[in-house]
Design an enzyme around this catalytic site. Sequence first.
Site, PDB file in Angstrom:
ATOM      1  CG  ASP A  30     -16.879 -26.727  12.413  1.00 59.83           C
ATOM      2  OD1 ASP A  30     -17.942 -27.364  12.476  1.00 59.83           O
ATOM      3  OD2 ASP A  30     -15.846 -27.146  11.837  1.00 59.83           O
ATOM      4  CB  ILE A  31     -11.811 -28.024  14.188  1.00 58.65           C
ATOM      5  CG1 ILE A  31     -10.327 -27.966  14.445  1.00 58.65           C
ATOM      6  CG2 ILE A  31     -12.182 -29.183  13.294  1.00 58.65           C
ATOM      7  CD1 ILE A  31      -9.800 -29.154  15.250  1.00 58.65           C
ATOM      8  CG  ASN A  86     -25.380 -31.851   8.483  1.00 62.09           C
ATOM      9  OD1 ASN A  86     -26.139 -31.423   7.625  1.00 62.09           O
ATOM     10  ND2 ASN A  86     -24.184 -31.325   8.696  1.00 62.09           N
ATOM     11  CD  GLN A  91     -25.637 -36.489  13.659  1.00 57.16           C
ATOM     12  OE1 GLN A  91     -26.730 -36.970  13.367  1.00 57.16           O
ATOM     13  NE2 GLN A  91     -25.280 -36.231  14.891  1.00 57.16           N
ATOM     14  CB  VAL A  92     -19.195 -36.200  10.044  1.00 56.70           C
ATOM     15  CG1 VAL A  92     -17.845 -36.834  10.355  1.00 56.70           C
ATOM     16  CG2 VAL A  92     -19.378 -36.028   8.538  1.00 56.70           C
ATOM     17  CG  HIS A  97     -23.010 -31.112  15.758  1.00 54.03           C
ATOM     18  ND1 HIS A  97     -22.948 -32.501  15.761  1.00 54.03           N
ATOM     19  CD2 HIS A  97     -22.682 -30.736  14.511  1.00 54.03           C
ATOM     20  CE1 HIS A  97     -22.586 -32.921  14.575  1.00 54.03           C
ATOM     21  NE2 HIS A  97     -22.433 -31.879  13.777  1.00 54.03           N
ATOM     22  CG  HIS A  99     -23.346 -27.194  11.557  1.00 55.88           C
ATOM     23  ND1 HIS A  99     -22.007 -27.361  11.247  1.00 55.88           N
ATOM     24  CD2 HIS A  99     -23.848 -28.453  11.678  1.00 55.88           C
ATOM     25  CE1 HIS A  99     -21.728 -28.656  11.168  1.00 55.88           C
ATOM     26  NE2 HIS A  99     -22.828 -29.338  11.420  1.00 55.88           N
TER      27      HIS A  99
HETATM   28  P1  AMP Z   1     -21.605 -32.903  10.879  1.00 58.79           P
HETATM   29  O1  AMP Z   1     -21.512 -34.061  11.849  1.00 58.79           O
HETATM   30  O2  AMP Z   1     -21.518 -33.328   9.460  1.00 58.79           O
HETATM   31  O3  AMP Z   1     -22.816 -32.032  11.140  1.00 58.79           O
HETATM   32  O4  AMP Z   1     -20.357 -31.960  11.124  1.00 58.79           O
HETATM   33  C1  AMP Z   1     -19.411 -32.159  12.128  1.00 58.79           C
HETATM   34  C2  AMP Z   1     -18.683 -30.859  12.328  1.00 58.79           C
HETATM   35  O5  AMP Z   1     -17.843 -30.999  13.456  1.00 58.79           O
HETATM   36  C3  AMP Z   1     -17.803 -30.452  11.133  1.00 58.79           C
HETATM   37  O6  AMP Z   1     -18.155 -29.141  10.722  1.00 58.79           O
HETATM   38  C4  AMP Z   1     -16.396 -30.519  11.724  1.00 58.79           C
HETATM   39  O7  AMP Z   1     -15.525 -29.549  11.186  1.00 58.79           O
HETATM   40  C5  AMP Z   1     -16.645 -30.310  13.202  1.00 58.79           C
HETATM   41  N1  AMP Z   1     -15.617 -30.852  14.069  1.00 58.79           N
HETATM   42  C6  AMP Z   1     -15.093 -32.110  14.043  1.00 58.79           C
HETATM   43  N2  AMP Z   1     -14.162 -32.248  15.007  1.00 58.79           N
HETATM   44  C7  AMP Z   1     -14.107 -31.065  15.668  1.00 58.79           C
HETATM   45  C8  AMP Z   1     -13.325 -30.574  16.752  1.00 58.79           C
HETATM   46  N3  AMP Z   1     -12.417 -31.341  17.373  1.00 58.79           N
HETATM   47  N4  AMP Z   1     -13.531 -29.299  17.158  1.00 58.79           N
HETATM   48  C9  AMP Z   1     -14.438 -28.515  16.537  1.00 58.79           C
HETATM   49  N5  AMP Z   1     -15.197 -28.913  15.512  1.00 58.79           N
HETATM   50  C10 AMP Z   1     -15.037 -30.167  15.080  1.00 58.79           C
END
Ligand code: AMP
Length: 121
Positions: A30-31, A86, A91-92, A97, A99
């Site tokens: 995760d970034i 999420n 979910q962003v 995915h 975690h």
């Molecule tokens: P969520 O959608 O809330 O479950 O979380 C999205 C996750 O994706 C977050 O923890 C971000 O830090 C991660 N994320 C977003 N862009 C990238 C990327 N380019 N590489 C790795 N992780 C990412």
Amino acid sequence: MDNCIFCKIIKGEIPSKKLYEDDKVVIIMDINPVVDGHVLVIPKEHIVDYTEMPDDLLAHISKIAKEYGKELMRKLESKGLTLTVNYGDAQVVKHYHLHLLPDYNIKEVEKTVEEVYEIIK
Ligand code: AMP
Ligand code: ZN
């Protein structure tokens, strides 16, 4: 899916720190980790969220997460592991995915993503 950041990562159009890959999934760092060793298990197919995931793909992701989770805990000497999915407003990134979050009984990030990658790659 053209505008999806995880599809771009899977196609190699955006860099990532890849830890595992098979024909169905990748595991990347995760970034923006919330804990050292925060990684994501991502299906290669663009599927928006867990409600749309085929059962056999969920089963495969569970199997890979079980195996890789043990390896992650061993390499990082964590005492536990939290698995999170999420959904909806929580979910962003709208590409499913899972975690994997090592648990050290502390809640801060102590290492950089690069430092952790060197340990677990
Ligand atoms: P969520 O959608 O809330 O479950 O979380 C999205 C996750 O994706 C977050 O923890 C971000 O830090 C991660 N994320 C977003 N862009 C990238 C990327 N380019 N590489 C790795 N992780 C990412
Ligand atoms: Zn996608």
